[in-house]
Design an enzyme around this catalytic site. Structure first.
Site, short mmCIF file in Angstrom:
data_model
loop_
_atom_site.label_atom_id
_atom_site.label_comp_id
_atom_site.label_asym_id
_atom_site.label_seq_id
_atom_site.Cartn_x
_atom_site.Cartn_y
_atom_site.Cartn_z
N THR A 1 0.81 -1.21 0.00
CA THR A 1 0.00 0.00 0.00
C THR A 1 0.84 1.27 0.00
O THR A 1 2.03 1.25 0.33
CB THR A 1 -0.93 0.03 1.22
OG1 THR A 1 -0.16 0.02 2.42
CG2 THR A 1 -1.87 -1.18 1.22
N ASP A 2 0.19 2.36 -0.36
CA ASP A 2 0.83 3.68 -0.33
C ASP A 2 0.53 4.34 1.01
O ASP A 2 -0.04 3.72 1.91
CB ASP A 2 0.40 4.53 -1.51
CG ASP A 2 -1.10 4.81 -1.54
OD1 ASP A 2 -1.80 4.62 -0.51
OD2 ASP A 2 -1.59 5.22 -2.60
N MET A 3 0.87 5.60 1.14
CA MET A 3 0.66 6.31 2.40
C MET A 3 -0.81 6.40 2.79
O MET A 3 -1.14 6.54 3.96
CB MET A 3 1.27 7.71 2.32
CG MET A 3 2.79 7.67 2.29
SD MET A 3 3.54 9.30 2.15
CE MET A 3 2.97 10.08 3.64
N ILE B 1 -3.89 2.50 0.35
CA ILE B 1 -4.45 1.96 -0.89
C ILE B 1 -3.34 1.26 -1.66
O ILE B 1 -2.19 1.71 -1.65
CB ILE B 1 -5.07 3.10 -1.73
CG1 ILE B 1 -6.27 3.69 -0.98
CG2 ILE B 1 -5.46 2.63 -3.11
CD1 ILE B 1 -6.84 4.93 -1.61
#
Length: 127
Positions: free
Chosen positions: A14-16, A19
């Site tokens: 995931t990203d920050m 997601i």
């Protein structure tokens, strides 16, 4: 015939914002294709020793909805076209019944000189 491959979203995917990072969908569908080819009985190590490798020539991708940390996903893979030198597959990533990503992937076999070659008859027979 549709191949089904399960994927769980880990924190590292995931990203920050929590997601799934866009490039990771390509990793998910690559893993699914690798498992599908293995299940068909195509030994990629033996292919490489014989001087042939699978190479992705083209990918068209659509991101339809986000996946998030700890989602259980399913990658579906099926052949949509087969020619003398190309294999085209439709791949879909789903969360339950909801399609969240789709791609059309075209692959070819290449020889040791980096040139496309006809798909070997034994591979075409598997497909």
């Amino acid at each position: 015939m549709t191949h089904v491959f399960p994927v769980r979203v880990y924190y590292e995917d995931t990203d920050m914002g929590g997601i799934v990072y866009h490039a990771n969908y390509l990793r998910y569908i690559e893993r699914a294709r690798s498992e599908w080819v293995r299940k068909l009985g195509n030994d990629q190590n033996a292919m490489r020793e014989a001087g042939l490798v699978w190479v992705v020539r083209k990918i068209e991708a659509e991101y339809l909805a986000p996946a998030r940390f700890e989602d259980d996903l399913t990658v579906l893979t099926e052949v949509v076209a087969l020619s003398g030198v190309r294999l085209t597959m439709a791949q879909s990533v789903r969360r339950g019944e909801t399609e969240i990503f789709r791609a059309t992937v075209t692959a070819v076999c290449m020889n040791g000189e980096g040139r496309p070659v006809r798909l070997p008859a034994e591979i075409r027979a598997l497909l």
